[in-house]
Design a protein around this motif. Sequence first.
Motif, PDB file in Angstrom:
ATOM      1  N   ALA A 103      -8.701   2.133  -6.596  1.00 37.10           N
ATOM      2  CA  ALA A 103      -9.281   2.159  -5.249  1.00 37.10           C
ATOM      3  C   ALA A 103      -8.447   3.017  -4.297  1.00 37.10           C
ATOM      4  O   ALA A 103      -7.213   2.930  -4.300  1.00 37.10           O
ATOM      5  CB  ALA A 103      -9.371   0.735  -4.705  1.00 37.10           C
ATOM      6  N   LEU A 135      -4.942  -2.974   3.401  1.00 38.23           N
ATOM      7  CA  LEU A 135      -5.266  -1.571   3.117  1.00 38.23           C
ATOM      8  C   LEU A 135      -5.917  -0.907   4.326  1.00 38.23           C
ATOM      9  O   LEU A 135      -5.559   0.210   4.707  1.00 38.23           O
ATOM     10  CB  LEU A 135      -6.200  -1.522   1.893  1.00 38.23           C
ATOM     11  N   MET A 136      -6.847  -1.617   4.950  1.00 38.01           N
ATOM     12  CA  MET A 136      -7.550  -1.046   6.106  1.00 38.01           C
ATOM     13  C   MET A 136      -6.599  -0.857   7.296  1.00 38.01           C
ATOM     14  O   MET A 136      -6.654   0.160   7.987  1.00 38.01           O
ATOM     15  CB  MET A 136      -8.721  -1.950   6.517  1.00 38.01           C
ATOM     16  N   PRO A 150      -4.062   0.797  -2.548  1.00 36.77           N
ATOM     17  CA  PRO A 150      -3.299  -0.446  -2.738  1.00 36.77           C
ATOM     18  C   PRO A 150      -2.366  -0.246  -3.931  1.00 36.77           C
ATOM     19  O   PRO A 150      -2.738   0.433  -4.903  1.00 36.77           O
ATOM     20  CB  PRO A 150      -4.376  -1.482  -3.055  1.00 36.77           C
ATOM     21  N   ILE A 203     -13.165  -0.495  -4.807  1.00 34.43           N
ATOM     22  CA  ILE A 203     -12.586  -1.000  -3.550  1.00 34.43           C
ATOM     23  C   ILE A 203     -13.145  -2.370  -3.149  1.00 34.43           C
ATOM     24  O   ILE A 203     -12.417  -3.208  -2.613  1.00 34.43           O
ATOM     25  CB  ILE A 203     -12.744   0.032  -2.413  1.00 34.43           C
ATOM     26  N   PHE A 204     -14.399  -2.627  -3.453  1.00 34.80           N
ATOM     27  CA  PHE A 204     -14.965  -3.916  -3.046  1.00 34.80           C
ATOM     28  C   PHE A 204     -14.600  -5.044  -4.015  1.00 34.80           C
ATOM     29  O   PHE A 204     -15.011  -6.190  -3.817  1.00 34.80           O
ATOM     30  CB  PHE A 204     -16.478  -3.813  -2.833  1.00 34.80           C
ATOM     31  N   CYS A 213       0.827  -1.217   0.000  1.00 40.02           N
ATOM     32  CA  CYS A 213       0.000   0.000   0.000  1.00 40.02           C
ATOM     33  C   CYS A 213       0.857   1.261   0.000  1.00 40.02           C
ATOM     34  O   CYS A 213       2.049   1.219   0.329  1.00 40.02           O
ATOM     35  CB  CYS A 213      -0.912   0.023   1.225  1.00 40.02           C
ATOM     36  N   TYR A 254      -7.303  -6.146   0.901  1.00 40.35           N
ATOM     37  CA  TYR A 254      -8.286  -5.257   1.523  1.00 40.35           C
ATOM     38  C   TYR A 254      -7.976  -5.092   3.018  1.00 40.35           C
ATOM     39  O   TYR A 254      -7.996  -3.975   3.540  1.00 40.35           O
ATOM     40  CB  TYR A 254      -9.688  -5.833   1.315  1.00 40.35           C
ATOM     41  N   SER A 255      -7.643  -6.196   3.659  1.00 42.08           N
ATOM     42  CA  SER A 255      -7.275  -6.135   5.087  1.00 42.08           C
ATOM     43  C   SER A 255      -5.999  -5.313   5.271  1.00 42.08           C
ATOM     44  O   SER A 255      -5.921  -4.484   6.180  1.00 42.08           O
ATOM     45  CB  SER A 255      -7.036  -7.530   5.659  1.00 42.08           C
ATOM     46  N   VAL A 299     -11.275  -5.395  -4.452  1.00 37.22           N
ATOM     47  CA  VAL A 299      -9.936  -5.711  -3.921  1.00 37.22           C
ATOM     48  C   VAL A 299     -10.043  -7.025  -3.143  1.00 37.22           C
ATOM     49  O   VAL A 299     -10.953  -7.196  -2.323  1.00 37.22           O
ATOM     50  CB  VAL A 299      -9.436  -4.567  -2.998  1.00 37.22           C
ATOM     51  N   GLU A 300      -9.129  -7.943  -3.447  1.00 37.45           N
ATOM     52  CA  GLU A 300      -9.248  -9.256  -2.783  1.00 37.45           C
ATOM     53  C   GLU A 300      -8.986  -9.136  -1.273  1.00 37.45           C
ATOM     54  O   GLU A 300      -8.312  -8.215  -0.826  1.00 37.45           O
ATOM     55  CB  GLU A 300      -8.387 -10.321  -3.477  1.00 37.45           C
ATOM     56  N   ASP A 301      -9.510 -10.087  -0.516  1.00 35.44           N
ATOM     57  CA  ASP A 301      -9.621  -9.947   0.938  1.00 35.44           C
ATOM     58  C   ASP A 301      -8.310  -9.622   1.650  1.00 35.44           C
ATOM     59  O   ASP A 301      -8.272  -8.764   2.531  1.00 35.44           O
ATOM     60  CB  ASP A 301     -10.207 -11.224   1.562  1.00 35.44           C
TER      61      ASP A 301
END
Length: 131
Positions: free
Chosen positions: A92, A60-61, A42, A49-50, A24, A57-58, A52-54
């Motif tokens: 995203a 990134l958060m 990312p 954004i939804f 990221c 995504y994690s 983005v693979e899990d």
Amino acid sequence: MSSIFTKIINGEIPSYKVVESETCFAFLDINPLAKGHTLVVPKKEVDYIFDVEDELYSDLMLFAKKVGKAIEKVVPCERVGVTVIGLEVPHAHIHLIPINGISDMNFAKPKLALDKDELSELAKRMASEFR
Ligand code: 5GP
């Protein structure tokens, strides 16, 4: 064609970089709603954004959380607002915005005109939170 954010990540276009991880990248929004308005993206170019693979995504958060904590230390604010819009740039990204009230999250209002020195200084101070 690469997105403008991919070009920023690759250093082909300048940015006020805050910090990066393996996956990221964080940099100041060029047309900020508030001093310290930061974008977290990312490195992998995915538009929505939804999609983005899990795992990413994690990442990134959690990365956004760390960047948000750095913003809090540098920019006095009640809290850091978090939002995703994505209507302008098809890569995203999460907006992190220091806020003191709901109107500070109004994307329809005029953006701030910060000069280069101010943006550069802000990015440096936020980056130093990661050293
Ligand atoms: P959105 O896609 O979430 O609607 O908005 C894209 C955001 O990216 C906007 O807040 C805009 O100011 C920011 N932006 C667009 N182009 C650039 C750029 O080249 N550099 C930087 N730092 N920010 C940009």
